[in-house]
Design a protein around this motif. Structure first.
Motif, PDB file in Angstrom:
ATOM      1  N   LYS A 149       0.831  -1.214   0.000  1.00  0.00           N
ATOM      2  CA  LYS A 149       0.000   0.000   0.000  1.00  0.00           C
ATOM      3  C   LYS A 149       0.860   1.256   0.000  1.00  0.00           C
ATOM      4  O   LYS A 149       0.543   2.238  -0.654  1.00  0.00           O
ATOM      5  N   ALA A 150       1.941   1.238   0.751  1.00  0.00           N
ATOM      6  CA  ALA A 150       2.795   2.422   0.882  1.00  0.00           C
ATOM      7  C   ALA A 150       3.637   2.673  -0.362  1.00  0.00           C
ATOM      8  O   ALA A 150       4.048   3.807  -0.615  1.00  0.00           O
ATOM      9  N   ASP A 151       3.884   1.638  -1.148  1.00  0.00           N
ATOM     10  CA  ASP A 151       4.717   1.764  -2.352  1.00  0.00           C
ATOM     11  C   ASP A 151       3.850   2.229  -3.524  1.00  0.00           C
ATOM     12  O   ASP A 151       3.535   1.469  -4.431  1.00  0.00           O
ATOM     13  N   LYS A 152       3.501   3.505  -3.511  1.00  0.00           N
ATOM     14  CA  LYS A 152       2.600   4.059  -4.526  1.00  0.00           C
ATOM     15  C   LYS A 152       3.269   4.210  -5.888  1.00  0.00           C
ATOM     16  O   LYS A 152       2.614   4.114  -6.915  1.00  0.00           O
ATOM     17  N   ASN A 153       4.563   4.457  -5.899  1.00  0.00           N
ATOM     18  CA  ASN A 153       5.279   4.643  -7.166  1.00  0.00           C
ATOM     19  C   ASN A 153       5.856   3.344  -7.707  1.00  0.00           C
ATOM     20  O   ASN A 153       6.594   3.350  -8.682  1.00  0.00           O
ATOM     21  N   LYS A 154       5.567   2.238  -7.048  1.00  0.00           N
ATOM     22  CA  LYS A 154       6.022   0.901  -7.460  1.00  0.00           C
ATOM     23  C   LYS A 154       7.548   0.799  -7.541  1.00  0.00           C
ATOM     24  O   LYS A 154       8.083   0.134  -8.410  1.00  0.00           O
ATOM     25  N   LEU A 155       8.248   1.469  -6.627  1.00  0.00           N
ATOM     26  CA  LEU A 155       9.701   1.392  -6.580  1.00  0.00           C
ATOM     27  C   LEU A 155      10.177   0.060  -6.005  1.00  0.00           C
ATOM     28  O   LEU A 155      11.253  -0.424  -6.349  1.00  0.00           O
TER      29      LEU A 155
END
Length: 183
Positions: A149-155
């Motif tokens: 959920k926290a990885d919005k930029n898909k890094l």
């Protein structure tokens, strides 16, 4: 050096820069103004933490640790917004040596708060790895979902997928060992 000294120095340099410009020394005034900007930026971004992040990216853990250890009292030397990042960096360095010991730093970093979502995702992903090492599947799954959920930029999408694959392997090893009965 405490942070308020940096502000005093920055304002003194800004004042001297304006005075130099008023008296016609534009070249020196602009140079001192740039110096005042650099000093004021170090108020918000501690130079030792920036250098430690640089060495972490280069994977030179010894130098990164020495720069972080040069911060004697992080609560006094850093802004409150940087406390979480300090603990995150210490946790990343500690996770190379003793992964189970780094759990407290990641939890403290999350409790102190961080503003960037990908750093929150990194801390939760690290906690998921620690929970998997402890064979605590429920906690690992929870941290993995929170990291997703926290990885919005898909890094960290690739690392999250890899961790989910390892979690499925963990399930298979548990099933296989339950069927085996030693004599």
């Amino acid at each position: 050096m405490p942070n308020f000294f940096r502000l005093i120095i920055a304002f003194a340099l800004l004042g001297s820069s304006i005075a130099m410009m008023v008296f016609g020394h534009w070249g020196w005034g602009i140079l001192v103004l740039l110096l005042a900007l650099v000093v004021s930026v170090t108020f918000f971004f501690n130079e030792r933490m920036l250098i430690a992040q640089y060495y972490l990216r280069k994977e030179n853990m010894e130098k990164a640790e020495s720069w972080l250890k040069s911060i004697k009292n992080y609560e006094r030397e850093l802004l409150k917004a940087q406390h979480g990042y300090y603990n995150l960096l210490i946790g990343l360095i500690e996770s190379r040596r003793a992964p189970m010991q780094s759990e407290k730093y990641f939890k403290k970093a999350l409790s102190l708060g961080m503003t960037m979502d990908h750093n929150i995702a990194l801390a939760k992903l690290s906690l998921a790895g620690i929970a998997m090492a402890k064979r605590n599947k429920r906690e690992a799954t929870m941290y993995l979902q929170e990291a997703k959920k926290a990885d919005k930029n898909k890094l960290l999408a690739e690392q999250i997928k890899m961790m989910q694959g390892q979690m499925s392997q963990l399930d298979k090893t548990v099933v296989q060992t339950r069927g085996f009965r030693p004599r």
